[in-house]
Design a protein around this motif. Structure first.
Motif, PDB file in Angstrom:
ATOM      1  N   ASP A 181       0.809  -1.222   0.000  1.00  0.00           N
ATOM      2  CA  ASP A 181       0.000   0.000   0.000  1.00  0.00           C
ATOM      3  C   ASP A 181       0.839   1.267   0.000  1.00  0.00           C
ATOM      4  OD1 ASP A 181      -2.454  -1.365   0.041  1.00  0.00           O
ATOM      5  OD2 ASP A 181      -2.345  -1.629   2.211  1.00  0.00           O
ATOM      6  N   ASP A 182       2.128   1.151  -0.222  1.00  0.00           N
ATOM      7  CA  ASP A 182       3.030   2.308  -0.141  1.00  0.00           C
ATOM      8  C   ASP A 182       3.379   2.829  -1.533  1.00  0.00           C
ATOM      9  OD1 ASP A 182       4.913   4.226   0.410  1.00  0.00           O
ATOM     10  OD2 ASP A 182       6.144   2.956   1.706  1.00  0.00           O
ATOM     11  N   PRO A 183       2.908   4.019  -1.903  1.00  0.00           N
ATOM     12  CA  PRO A 183       3.213   4.552  -3.235  1.00  0.00           C
ATOM     13  C   PRO A 183       4.649   5.021  -3.403  1.00  0.00           C
ATOM     14  CG  PRO A 183       1.880   6.107  -1.993  1.00  0.00           C
ATOM     15  CD  PRO A 183       1.949   4.865  -1.174  1.00  0.00           C
ATOM     16  N   ALA A 184       5.460   4.990  -2.327  1.00  0.00           N
ATOM     17  CA  ALA A 184       6.883   5.302  -2.483  1.00  0.00           C
ATOM     18  C   ALA A 184       7.610   4.194  -3.243  1.00  0.00           C
ATOM     19  CB  ALA A 184       7.544   5.509  -1.123  1.00  0.00           C
ATOM     20  N   ILE A 185       6.990   3.027  -3.350  1.00  0.00           N
ATOM     21  CA  ILE A 185       7.524   1.949  -4.178  1.00  0.00           C
ATOM     22  C   ILE A 185       6.902   2.067  -5.566  1.00  0.00           C
ATOM     23  CG2 ILE A 185       7.693  -0.548  -4.507  1.00  0.00           C
ATOM     24  CD1 ILE A 185       7.417  -0.819  -1.436  1.00  0.00           C
ATOM     25  N   MET A 186       7.744   2.171  -6.589  1.00  0.00           N
ATOM     26  CA  MET A 186       7.236   2.162  -7.969  1.00  0.00           C
ATOM     27  C   MET A 186       7.118   0.738  -8.488  1.00  0.00           C
ATOM     28  SD  MET A 186       8.884   3.802 -11.423  1.00  0.00           S
ATOM     29  CE  MET A 186       8.780   2.902 -12.979  1.00  0.00           C
ATOM     30  N   ALA A 187       8.154  -0.079  -8.224  1.00  0.00           N
ATOM     31  CA  ALA A 187       8.172  -1.416  -8.827  1.00  0.00           C
ATOM     32  C   ALA A 187       9.022  -2.367  -8.002  1.00  0.00           C
ATOM     33  CB  ALA A 187       8.723  -1.351 -10.250  1.00  0.00           C
ATOM     34  N   TRP A 188       8.624  -3.617  -8.034  1.00  0.00           N
ATOM     35  CA  TRP A 188       9.464  -4.719  -7.574  1.00  0.00           C
ATOM     36  C   TRP A 188      10.180  -5.282  -8.787  1.00  0.00           C
ATOM     37  CZ3 TRP A 188       9.926  -4.880  -2.545  1.00  0.00           C
ATOM     38  CH2 TRP A 188       8.836  -4.537  -1.718  1.00  0.00           C
ATOM     39  N   GLN A 189      11.432  -5.652  -8.586  1.00  0.00           N
ATOM     40  CA  GLN A 189      12.219  -6.176  -9.694  1.00  0.00           C
ATOM     41  C   GLN A 189      12.770  -7.542  -9.311  1.00  0.00           C
ATOM     42  OE1 GLN A 189      15.936  -4.076 -11.479  1.00  0.00           O
ATOM     43  NE2 GLN A 189      14.129  -3.389 -12.596  1.00  0.00           N
ATOM     44  N   LEU A 190      12.611  -8.510 -10.197  1.00  0.00           N
ATOM     45  CA  LEU A 190      12.961  -9.887  -9.881  1.00  0.00           C
ATOM     46  C   LEU A 190      14.423 -10.043  -9.480  1.00  0.00           C
ATOM     47  CD1 LEU A 190      10.213 -10.245 -11.341  1.00  0.00           C
ATOM     48  CD2 LEU A 190      11.188 -12.255 -12.458  1.00  0.00           C
ATOM     49  N   CYS A 191      15.302  -9.349 -10.185  1.00  0.00           N
ATOM     50  CA  CYS A 191      16.729  -9.600  -9.991  1.00  0.00           C
ATOM     51  C   CYS A 191      17.528  -8.513 -10.690  1.00  0.00           C
ATOM     52  CB  CYS A 191      17.071 -10.970 -10.588  1.00  0.00           C
ATOM     53  SG  CYS A 191      18.793 -11.488 -10.435  1.00  0.00           S
ATOM     54  N   PRO A 197      -0.848  -6.410  -5.902  1.00  0.00           N
ATOM     55  CA  PRO A 197      -1.381  -5.978  -7.197  1.00  0.00           C
ATOM     56  C   PRO A 197      -1.241  -4.480  -7.458  1.00  0.00           C
ATOM     57  CG  PRO A 197      -3.167  -6.337  -5.648  1.00  0.00           C
ATOM     58  CD  PRO A 197      -1.917  -6.784  -4.951  1.00  0.00           C
ATOM     59  N   ASN A 198      -0.784  -3.711  -6.462  1.00  0.00           N
ATOM     60  CA  ASN A 198      -0.708  -2.254  -6.607  1.00  0.00           C
ATOM     61  C   ASN A 198       0.538  -1.777  -7.341  1.00  0.00           C
ATOM     62  OD1 ASN A 198      -3.121  -1.714  -5.203  1.00  0.00           O
ATOM     63  ND2 ASN A 198      -2.067  -1.848  -3.233  1.00  0.00           N
ATOM     64  N   HIS A 199       1.604  -2.558  -7.278  1.00  0.00           N
ATOM     65  CA  HIS A 199       2.876  -2.083  -7.810  1.00  0.00           C
ATOM     66  C   HIS A 199       3.249  -2.759  -9.115  1.00  0.00           C
ATOM     67  CE1 HIS A 199       3.537  -0.821  -3.485  1.00  0.00           C
ATOM     68  NE2 HIS A 199       3.783   0.273  -4.180  1.00  0.00           N
ATOM     69  N   LEU A 200       4.105  -2.068  -9.871  1.00  0.00           N
ATOM     70  CA  LEU A 200       4.608  -2.615 -11.118  1.00  0.00           C
ATOM     71  C   LEU A 200       5.638  -3.702 -10.835  1.00  0.00           C
ATOM     72  CD1 LEU A 200       5.151   0.715 -13.113  1.00  0.00           C
ATOM     73  CD2 LEU A 200       3.091  -0.711 -12.977  1.00  0.00           C
ATOM     74  N   VAL A 201       5.858  -4.545 -11.835  1.00  0.00           N
ATOM     75  CA  VAL A 201       6.876  -5.588 -11.762  1.00  0.00           C
ATOM     76  C   VAL A 201       7.739  -5.494 -13.017  1.00  0.00           C
ATOM     77  CG1 VAL A 201       7.315  -8.078 -11.752  1.00  0.00           C
ATOM     78  CG2 VAL A 201       5.444  -7.147 -10.376  1.00  0.00           C
ATOM     79  N   SER A 202       9.059  -5.582 -12.819  1.00  0.00           N
ATOM     80  CA  SER A 202       9.986  -5.623 -13.947  1.00  0.00           C
ATOM     81  C   SER A 202      11.016  -6.721 -13.705  1.00  0.00           C
ATOM     82  CB  SER A 202      10.663  -4.265 -14.156  1.00  0.00           C
ATOM     83  OG  SER A 202      11.295  -3.814 -12.968  1.00  0.00           O
TER      84      SER A 202
END
Length: 423
Positions: free
Chosen positions: A197-207, A237-242
């Protein structure tokens, strides 16, 4: 901005960076989001109150970057226990599988609070394919493969052969997946807000720079990307994934493989890295004289991935690019004429894309050394962190706060982009 903790409001769906076609959108107004950012992998360590922690410096670095117009930081969630053969980040977040250093996780919590106060966003990569932060080798050692060979110099091929086993060992991948669940499912210890729920995170990245490391791993590599990205989306589901890929260089020079991993439904945007010296596009002895070839190779590489992004209808980011100081000097404030020229070349492509509404949405230069000052070419525990990892010469690729010509260049391009976006 004062370095203090304050209540951070729960994020609403409209606060997060989102994707629509080939564009990032940000905020309640759903304005197109283009950015000039940086890599600051060590920021969570600075945010901690333990070994290596320096919250005063962290706040000063964030303020300096914000003043330059930089609002996007690519960071490492934390290092894993390293091989006895490698120079690895200290302190480590995960000394043994499933056991996290609470002090370092609190450092990440503090970092996110400070970034939220400044309107900045983080791209957080969850592991590394290289041994400078443990990475794949940490999970392979835990599943009986022994310590990873040193990836430097003549040991590179031995490391490649070793790391390829990550995609052949279901137990190693399961340990990594359990770690991802721990991190993505966390709530901030300072605010109580779930990371999701934190909009300071744009995306999680696998590696960071995942590679299959062997041709017979291509299918397993695609499956790992697809399954891990879907798992993260289910958790958050809120954040992008790359992916964190270098592009085709990280995909066995196979454009089809690169397209496959970025076509995964749960992967929101493409990533590209550009390392002219490391990839042999220019000799370290000809950094300025070799710029013509650097420009040509870089342009071709960027155009290849721009076409790919449009074909997939997704935005893309040059999330790592770097160039040494003139004459390979390491000292902060030494000449950076060749570096500045290369930076300007990359920045101009992003500014032009912003101007025309293109799919190239941002870049993160490698990297921010800021107020840090190397005390020797080799990093030692207790030395200040700069953006050069422990296994590389300290000062080689870092931008320091007295590299005045580079700072002016960053600020100039960030302002141009801001003008194009109307803010």
């Amino acid at each position: 901005m004062a370095c203090c903790l304050c209540c951070v409001a729960m994020g609403h769906a409209t606060d997060f960076v989102r994707v629509r076609g080939t564009h990032f959108l940000k905020g309640k107004s759903a304005q197109s989001y283009y950015f000039i950012g940086t890599n600051l992998w060590y920021a969570p360590i600075l945010g901690s109150e333990g070994q290596g922690g320096n919250r005063e410096r962290l706040c000063a670095e964030l303020d300096s970057l914000r003043a330059l117009g930089v609002d996007n930081l690519r960071i490492l969630v934390g290092a894993d226990g390293g091989s006895c053969h490698a120079r690895t980040v200290e302190p480590c977040l995960q000394p043994v599988p499933g056991v996290l250093n609470d002090t370092l996780m609190a450092g990440l919590d503090y970092l996110l609070v400070q970034m939220k106060q400044r309107g900045m966003v983080a791209v957080i990569y969850l592991t590394n394919s290289w041994d400078w932060s443990g990475g794949f080798g940490f999970y392979l050692r835990a599943t009986g493969h022994g310590d990873s060979p040193n990836a430097a110099g003549e040991g590179y091929q031995r490391y490649v052969d070793y790391a390829a086993d990550f995609f052949r060992d279901a137990a190693a991948r399961k340990l990594y997946a359990e770690f991802v669940k721990q991190v993505v499912g966390r709530s901030n210890s300072l605010t109580g807000i779930p990371y999701r729920d934190d909009p300071a995170i744009m995306a999680w990245q696998l590696c960071n720079e995942p590679r299959p490391f062997a041709k017979d791993n291509a299918d397993s590599f695609v499956a790992w990307v697809r399954e891990t990205a879907a798992m993260i989306k289910q958790l958050d589901p809120n954040h992008l994934v790359s992916v964190g890929s270098e592009g085709t260089v990280g995909c066995l020079m196979d454009e089809n493989l690169c397209r496959q991993i970025h076509a995964c439904p749960s992967v929101d945007y493409l990533t590209v890295h550009v390392w002219p010296v490391n990839w042999g596009w220019v000799a370290r002895s000809a950094l300025f004289d070799g710029l013509a070839r650097v420009y040509s190779e870089t342009e071709a590489y960027l155009e290849q991935h721009d076409r790919m992004a449009y074909r997939l209808d997704k935005p893309w980011v040059i999330e790592e690019f770097g160039y040494p100081r003139d004459a390979n000097f390491l000292q902060p404030g030494s000449n950076t004429q060749a570096r500045d020229a290369f930076y300007d070349f990359v920045f101009s492509r992003v500014v032009q894309s912003c101007r025309t509404g293109g799919a190239l949405a941002g870049c993160n230069f490698w990297g921010w050394g800021g107020k840090g000052r190397p005390i020797a070419e080799e990093w030692q525990p207790g030395a200040e962190y700069v953006c050069d990892p422990p296994h590389e010469p300290q000062g080689w690729y870092s931008v320091f706060d007295n590299d005045l010509s580079t700072l002016r260049l960053i600020r100039k391009n960030a302002l141009e982009m801001g003008d194009e976006l109307g803010h």
